[in-house]
Design a protein around this motif. Structure first.
Motif, PDB file in Angstrom:
ATOM      1  N   ILE A 209       0.855  -1.191   0.000  1.00  0.00           N
ATOM      2  CA  ILE A 209       0.000   0.000   0.000  1.00  0.00           C
ATOM      3  C   ILE A 209       0.894   1.245   0.000  1.00  0.00           C
ATOM      4  N   ILE A 210       1.002   1.857  -1.162  1.00  0.00           N
ATOM      5  CA  ILE A 210       1.878   3.036  -1.300  1.00  0.00           C
ATOM      6  C   ILE A 210       1.115   4.294  -0.878  1.00  0.00           C
ATOM      7  N   THR A 287       6.319   4.264  -5.634  1.00  0.00           N
ATOM      8  CA  THR A 287       6.014   3.143  -6.551  1.00  0.00           C
ATOM      9  C   THR A 287       7.298   2.812  -7.320  1.00  0.00           C
ATOM     10  N   LEU A 288       7.939   3.843  -7.833  1.00  0.00           N
ATOM     11  CA  LEU A 288       9.163   3.625  -8.623  1.00  0.00           C
ATOM     12  C   LEU A 288      10.303   3.088  -7.761  1.00  0.00           C
ATOM     13  N   SER A 289      10.388   3.563  -6.508  1.00  0.00           N
ATOM     14  CA  SER A 289      11.453   3.046  -5.624  1.00  0.00           C
ATOM     15  C   SER A 289      11.262   1.551  -5.399  1.00  0.00           C
ATOM     16  N   ILE A 305      10.454 -13.018  -8.760  1.00  0.00           N
ATOM     17  CA  ILE A 305       9.387 -12.114  -8.325  1.00  0.00           C
ATOM     18  C   ILE A 305       9.186 -11.050  -9.399  1.00  0.00           C
ATOM     19  N   CYS A 306       7.947 -10.608  -9.593  1.00  0.00           N
ATOM     20  CA  CYS A 306       7.740  -9.472 -10.494  1.00  0.00           C
ATOM     21  C   CYS A 306       6.677  -8.553  -9.911  1.00  0.00           C
ATOM     22  N   PHE A 307       6.533  -7.389 -10.553  1.00  0.00           N
ATOM     23  CA  PHE A 307       5.543  -6.435 -10.056  1.00  0.00           C
ATOM     24  C   PHE A 307       4.449  -6.238 -11.091  1.00  0.00           C
ATOM     25  N   THR A 308       3.267  -5.883 -10.609  1.00  0.00           N
ATOM     26  CA  THR A 308       2.270  -5.332 -11.517  1.00  0.00           C
ATOM     27  C   THR A 308       1.545  -4.196 -10.796  1.00  0.00           C
ATOM     28  N   ASN A 314      -0.379   1.594  -5.828  1.00  0.00           N
ATOM     29  CA  ASN A 314       0.036   0.390  -5.098  1.00  0.00           C
ATOM     30  C   ASN A 314       0.766  -0.596  -5.997  1.00  0.00           C
ATOM     31  N   VAL A 315       1.654  -1.368  -5.383  1.00  0.00           N
ATOM     32  CA  VAL A 315       2.417  -2.348  -6.172  1.00  0.00           C
ATOM     33  C   VAL A 315       2.000  -3.756  -5.747  1.00  0.00           C
TER      34      VAL A 315
END
Ligand code: DP6
Length: 356
Positions: A209-210, A287-289, A305-308, A314-315
């Motif tokens: 939760i960003i 988010t970018l960090s 691991i990956c992100f979406t 939120n990431v």
């Protein structure tokens, strides 16, 4: 099946109640752009989640003279007028397919298993659980409907409330939108995939939760802006192509290529926001960090691991279950500092809605 196959004309006055819990989902190939009655400009596919859910209970009875509206709505036990616009629209659209709705009053009570202010989209879980309750209402009038029709029409109705909700009825992976690569795919409702490698059936989704605040631009406006986005045509082409690529990844269990396509989709979605007119940015510096840290962690370990991202900051971190402990310590040591109030939610792939 065509829209007309979902029209159920007979009406009868009935009393009853129904309760369903339905999960949220996270898109891997993103739906962004729609036309007419909530039809997608490109096909999409998502993991159904298991812990981020909405529980909806509906009591229905014949309408009486004093009823001004044909529903009341409470969220977490308090009346929520701010939701009325969305539900009004949903009921208006749904009654074309279940005209008996007009003659009844629906008392709707909803609650989420995740905090409403967490920035997690709840329209998929809330609209799909409400759609399932309406299907129970239809079933009360016509007991002869098959299980397959029930699920298809629940997804069809959920779509009328929120496009992505059409993918929350079943699991573990559901596509929505016509695609040459998916048999039985439809613009009208979601279809579960049948060839899925074991690794994806228990995939984890840790949601960082960003930013808890509600986003400033609604998804609906975002979809609308795709109409004039100069890159729209290529984006729809890309999504169509990616549907084919990811389908073979789901069946082979090729986690390496899964990472490539999922991250490219997430960034393409946000590229569409940045290139719309007016343009808008939903990701935040944090988010970018997080993305930067995730890529470095993946490159320096063997953890796939990956992100979406959804339509917000939120990431979602996606990874095989076997890597759970390792990823938890990575979140604790490197990522929590980027989360608002150090909050994150561990979820995983699930099998869809359940009757309560
Ligand atoms: C970025 O389903 O919320 O999450 O149909 O207007 O309710 P409406 O939009 P919505 O859009 C979701 C967009 C997305 C991508 C996705 O879930 O596929």
């Amino acid at each position: 099946m065509s829209e007309n196959d979902f029209v159920f004309k007979p009406s009868k006055l009935v009393n009853g109640s129904s309760s369903w819990e339905s999960p949220s989902n996270i898109a891997l190939i993103k739906y962004w752009g729609k036309y007419r009655n909530q039809l997608p400009k490109n096909p999409s596919v998502s993991f159904t989640l298991s812990r981020s859910k909405t529980v909806t209970k509906v009591r229905y009875r014949p309408k009486i003279k004093g009823d001004k509206k044909n529903y009341s709505f409470s969220f977490n036990s308090s009346e929520k007028k701010s939701f009325h616009e969305k539900i009004d629209k949903f009921f208006f659209r749904a009654q074309k397919y279940i005209p008996a709705i007009k003659d009844h009053f629906f008392e709707i009570e909803s609650k989420n298993t995740f905090p409403h202010s967490s920035g997690i989209a709840s329209s998929a879980s809330s609209m799909s659980s409400l759609a399932l309750c309406l299907m129970d209402f239809e079933k009360k009038i016509n007991q002869n409907i098959s299980k397959s029709y029930f699920l298809k029409k629940a997804s069809f109705l959920a779509r009328l409330g929120s496009g992505s909700a059409s993918r929350s009825i079943q699991g573990p992976i559901v596509s929505w939108g016509q695609s040459e690569f998916y048999n039985n795919s439809s613009q009208l409702f979601g279809t579960p995939l049948n060839k899925i490698s074991e690794v994806f059936k228990s995939y984890q989704d840790s949601i960082l939760i960003i930013d808890k605040k509600e986003k400033k631009i609604s998804s609906s406006l975002g979809h609308e802006l795709m109409e004039s986005n100069p890159y729209a045509k290529n984006r729809f082409f890309q999504a169509n192509k990616n549907m084919g690529i990811i389908k073979s990844i789901f069946s082979s269990g090729d986690v390496k290529n899964f990472i490539k396509i999922v991250e490219s989709e997430a960034l393409s979605l946000h590229a569409m926001m940045m290139t719309s007119y007016p343009s808008f940015i939903l990701i935040k510096p944090n988010t970018l960090s997080v993305i930067d840290k995730v890529i470095k962690f993946r490159n320096s370990t063997s953890v796939p691991i990956c992100f979406t991202l959804d339509a917000g900051s939120n990431v979602h971190l996606l990874y095989p279950k076997i890597n759970f402990n390792r990823v938890q310590s990575f979140i604790d040591s490197e990522l929590l500092k980027f989360c608002e109030s150090k909050k994150f939610i561990n979820d995983e792939v699930g099998n869809g809605a359940k009757k309560k």
